[in-house]
Design an enzyme around this catalytic site. Structure first.
Site, short mmCIF file in Angstrom:
data_model
loop_
_atom_site.label_atom_id
_atom_site.label_comp_id
_atom_site.label_asym_id
_atom_site.label_seq_id
_atom_site.Cartn_x
_atom_site.Cartn_y
_atom_site.Cartn_z
N SER A 1 0.84 -1.20 0.00
CA SER A 1 0.00 0.00 0.00
C SER A 1 0.88 1.25 0.00
O SER A 1 1.66 1.45 -0.94
CB SER A 1 -0.95 -0.05 1.20
OG SER A 1 -1.99 0.88 1.06
N ASP B 1 -9.98 -5.72 -3.39
CA ASP B 1 -9.38 -4.72 -2.51
C ASP B 1 -10.36 -3.57 -2.32
O ASP B 1 -10.81 -2.95 -3.30
CB ASP B 1 -8.08 -4.24 -3.15
CG ASP B 1 -7.22 -3.41 -2.21
OD1 ASP B 1 -7.78 -2.53 -1.51
OD2 ASP B 1 -6.00 -3.65 -2.19
N HIS C 1 -7.29 -6.09 0.86
CA HIS C 1 -6.12 -5.26 1.15
C HIS C 1 -5.36 -5.73 2.40
O HIS C 1 -4.40 -5.09 2.81
CB HIS C 1 -6.59 -3.81 1.34
CG HIS C 1 -5.53 -2.77 1.14
ND1 HIS C 1 -4.94 -2.52 -0.08
CD2 HIS C 1 -4.94 -1.90 2.00
CE1 HIS C 1 -4.05 -1.56 0.04
NE2 HIS C 1 -4.02 -1.17 1.29
#
Lengths: 277, 277
Positions: free
Chosen positions: B146, B222, B254
């Protein structure tokens, strides 16, 4: 039963669920990993019972079990370690009350109304799992860490035929002679020590043993070695000519770094027994 | 430098250390996994940069990296994601300030006095690691999740020759056109967007690319896909004829359940590149 979360994990699903527990008279949360094979039909189930202070979450996120469970097509259930909720009795000490159910049915106040973890793990949760998920409840194995290792060993020996195999990481091996045990068994079960015996893996081993293979890993640098007493269980297993492996692992401590290191071995060990049944 | 903890893990050591950071002008904490091969001599190093809200601890305990790092004889460093301490500026939002350093050198108040994460990760921490541990600093690879995937990609492209290979899980791929990026780059770097360009993986890919292989995994479920913008980076990589693999992974989200599922692949990918150098 209510779904809290479901995450894709190793081609399967890591779920978290809550339900009303009759045994514990409160809402209980558990985590369940289902491998992708469960989409085709029932899969074998491994129980992972956690240690003091843990919830369903610790082992689910830190033990690294999903990788190996997926490899062998096995489901893993991670129950909580005690009843929960505002009206549930607790204690200031980390090793009594919430997070410290010790896998017994309490008979003493203030614990008796909710602390019925034996019935929860032995009866209520298996029934719920069998009804709601693609699990082959004729093929179950059990594993645990510390207090959960104590739970795994005592459940396995008290329920012959239920589990194909039992394993433990640094189990509380002889609680009736340890400060991790005497305090809790007295609080939950009262001062009559005859009621404690079925909750002591070393005493159970001497009395009846286990009708399958046992694997135990114990770190030599475990900060709680004096409380765990692996030597008592080691002696009892050897005396009983039990089918068992106890590995003293040099340098490892009591943490999830220890557990995750040897999780592959434990799941492979249970897979052998589960798929032979 | 001070040792906070060291735990045996997969025959190696998982350590946590603190030190005074000159770049960030505060105490910083990082985790380092050293495989057993480090007892014989320097080993290659993989960086793992974490995402929003994380400290050094999240990936250390949840990503399952140690198993595969041990298998390949590679060390893994898990830095923190921002400066820390009472005198360090913060924001009520989870995505600005502490836990959200974005791997840049802030030029704007109140962030500039401490938020110098680029210098910390690019210069200060590598020097400290090279001096204090058995690490072969000529063989480094970098990975991230991320915000940390953004960091890994932008560091790799801005420091040619430093890293053999770069990989990312669900990276913030085009921050100059995302709410995960525009807000933070404006706060830390000011409104002149020309200063943002070196912190955008998609823009860097169009301008210069990376002199090694790239691996990116992105879950199709996600919950932050609209903020991550993998399609922008995908287009830029294809246009640049970059040596790169982007895998859209069906059903994954995620979380660390996604990361741990594919960590084996990422470490094997980096091992190939590290041992070829």
């Amino acid at each position: 039963m209510k779904t809290i979360s479901e995450n894709a994990s190793f081609r399967g699903t890591q779920g978290v669920y809550t339900h009303r527990s009759t045994a514990c008279n409160c809402d209980m949360t558990f985590a369940l990993f289902l491998p992708e094979e469960a989409q085709q039909g029932p899969v074998p189930l491994m129980w992972f019972l956690s240690g003091l202070t843990c919830t369903h979450e610790n082992a689910m996120t830190k033990a690294g079990a999903q990788a190996w469970a997926a490899e062998h097509g096995i489901a893993v259930v991670f129950p909580d370690t005690s009843p929960r909720g505002e009206d549930v009795a607790d204690d200031d000490a980390y090793d009594l009350g919430k997070g410290a159910g010790f896998y017994v049915n309490a008979t003493q106040d203030p614990w008796a109304p909710h602390f019925q973890m034996w019935d929860y793990i032995a009866d209520e949760l298996p029934a719920l799992l069998g009804e709601n998920f693609a699990l082959d409840m004729d093929r179950q194995a059990i594993c645990g860490h510390s207090m959960g290792g104590h739970g795994a060993l005592t459940l396995a020996m008290n329920l012959p035929g239920r589990f194909t195999s039992v394993s433990a990481f640094a189990p509380i091996a002889h609680p009736t002679s340890s400060d991790w045990g005497r305090k809790q068994l007295a609080a939950y079960l009262g001062s009559d020590e005859t009621t404690w015996a079925k909750h002591d893996a070393t005493l159970l081993m001497a009395e009846r043993g286990f009708d399958g293979p046992i694997l135990i890993d114990q770190g030599t640098d475990d900060q709680f070695l004096d409380l765990l007493k692996p030597e008592a269980l080691a002696e009892a297993m050897a005396k009983a000519r039990q089918n068992a492996t106890l590995r003293m692992q040099p340098g490892y401590d009591h943490s999830y770094f220890f557990i995750s290191t040897f999780m592959e071995d434990h799941i492979a060990f249970h897979a052998d027994a589960l798929y032979a049944r």
